[in-house]
Design an enzyme around this catalytic site. Structure first.
Site, mmCIF file in Angstrom:
data_model
loop_
_atom_site.group_PDB
_atom_site.id
_atom_site.type_symbol
_atom_site.label_atom_id
_atom_site.label_comp_id
_atom_site.label_asym_id
_atom_site.label_seq_id
_atom_site.Cartn_x
_atom_site.Cartn_y
_atom_site.Cartn_z
ATOM 1 N N CYS A 34 -7.325 -1.766 10.966
ATOM 2 C CA CYS A 34 -6.623 -1.519 9.712
ATOM 3 C C CYS A 34 -5.126 -1.812 9.885
ATOM 4 C CB CYS A 34 -6.899 -0.085 9.267
ATOM 5 S SG CYS A 34 -6.501 0.300 7.552
ATOM 6 N N THR A 35 -4.271 -0.885 9.488
ATOM 7 C CA THR A 35 -2.828 -1.103 9.540
ATOM 8 C C THR A 35 -2.264 -1.018 10.950
ATOM 9 O OG1 THR A 35 -2.570 1.223 8.943
ATOM 10 C CG2 THR A 35 -2.390 -0.388 7.172
#
Length: 328
Positions: free
Chosen positions: A114-115
């Site tokens: 993800c991030t």
């Protein structure tokens, strides 16, 4: 590096307001591989954090770190940086980023979920590479790091010894891919079945379904046409035909699609038909020509071209991958 290892040291890096699922999908999947596979070189997973501080996840639960990030040394088999709401603060922390850079040099492979890609990018580990992240944050990552080729579509990307996974549960898909790489496809399939996943998705599968990725268009006319396209991919869906159905000019329809969907009617229809074909390829044994007809393509070759443009693989390879990963 593995030749000197009796096991596979895996380090998952968390930080304040990291996403719990980013961490748990990885740790649980590796642990299940150890349990089910009797691996000659089992995974030894540690969850670490700056200063060894507890990881207060955004969900309200707190994870106890097993070690201070600063005290971790290699060699490592796999280094994985989690994502979460705190990713911007993590990426702006020079000490954290410096230790990620250091450990990446001592790891066989490095990954983010993800991030967490923002942290890898801040460490310079994605420069000159193709990478992905959660679709919501992809534009920001690309703007802040022009040296990274950000692709928001795939659920994960492998570029050399660096991997990036998209949003949250895609961590499971990436970890299954690591298990397959390390121990073969049979163990990956066994773990996938025990995790009760529908299938082990290939990395080139798109993150989002066309019809569930975003809220329906606010414009009633556009929303009605989107629903019509979804139900009737084999009909005449030319811009002129759709405009006639809606009672507007083709030029006005194109303006509305750009405004509310960010693309032309023709591009939207091609994408919708390709995703519909992907569903049929994964769930039926219809010949390619029949899939092409049902989804509005003039020929199997037209389907093949659209599929390669959208997913980067041929329809036949996509089907074979789906069949293998579903355990059929």
């Amino acid at each position: 590096m593995n030749g000197r290892m009796k096991d596979r040291p895996v380090v998952i890096v968390g930080y304040d307001t990291a996403e719990l699922l980013d961490i748990a999908c990885v740790s649980t999947t590796f642990a299940m591989a150890n349990e089910l596979g009797a691996c000659a070189a089992p995974y030894r997973v540690r969850v670490v954090s700056p200063g060894g501080a507890p990881i207060a996840c955004a969900t309200g639960l707190t994870l106890q770190s097993q070690q201070s990030l600063e005290r971790v040394t290699g060699p490592l088999d796999t280094l994985i940086v989690s994502g979460g709401l705190g990713h911007e603060r993590a990426a702006a922390d020079p000490r954290l980023v410096g230790h990620i850079r250091r450990l990446a040099r001592e790891s066989r492979r490095t990954a983010s979920v993800c991030t967490g890609a923002e942290v890898l990018a801040a460490a310079g580990l994605l420069d000159g590479r193709r990478a992905t992240t959660h679709w919501w944050y992809a534009a920001g990552l690309a703007a802040r790091h022009p040296g990274v080729t950000v692709d928001p579509d795939p659920i994960y990307i492998r570029d050399g010894n660096v991997a990036t996974a998209a949003g949250i549960t895609s961590a499971l898909d990436l970890t299954l891919a690591f298990i397959e790489e390390d121990h073969g496809p049979e163990l990956a399939r066994i773990v996938s079945r025990h995790l009760v996943t529908y299938l082990q998705r290939p990395g080139d599968q798109a993150q989002m379904s066309l019809f569930t990725a975003a809220p329906p268009p606010r414009n009633d006319l556009v929303r009605g046409l989107v629903e019509y396209v979804a139900r009737h991919p084999d009909h005449d869906l030319s811009t002129a035909a759709l405009a006639g159905r809606a009672g507007v000019t083709a030029r006005h329809l194109s303006r509305l699609f750009r405004e509310h969907l960010g693309q032309t009617p023709g591009r939207f229809v091609r994408q919708a038909r390709t995703e519909a074909a992907g569903h049929l390829l994964a769930t039926t044994e219809l010949p390619l020509a029949a899939v092409a007809r049902r989804c509005g393509f003039g020929s199997a070759e037209a389907l093949r071209q659209a599929f390669i443009d959208r997913y980067g693989v041929s329809p036949s390879r996509y089907r074979a991958t789906q069949t293998a990963h579903s355990g059929a």
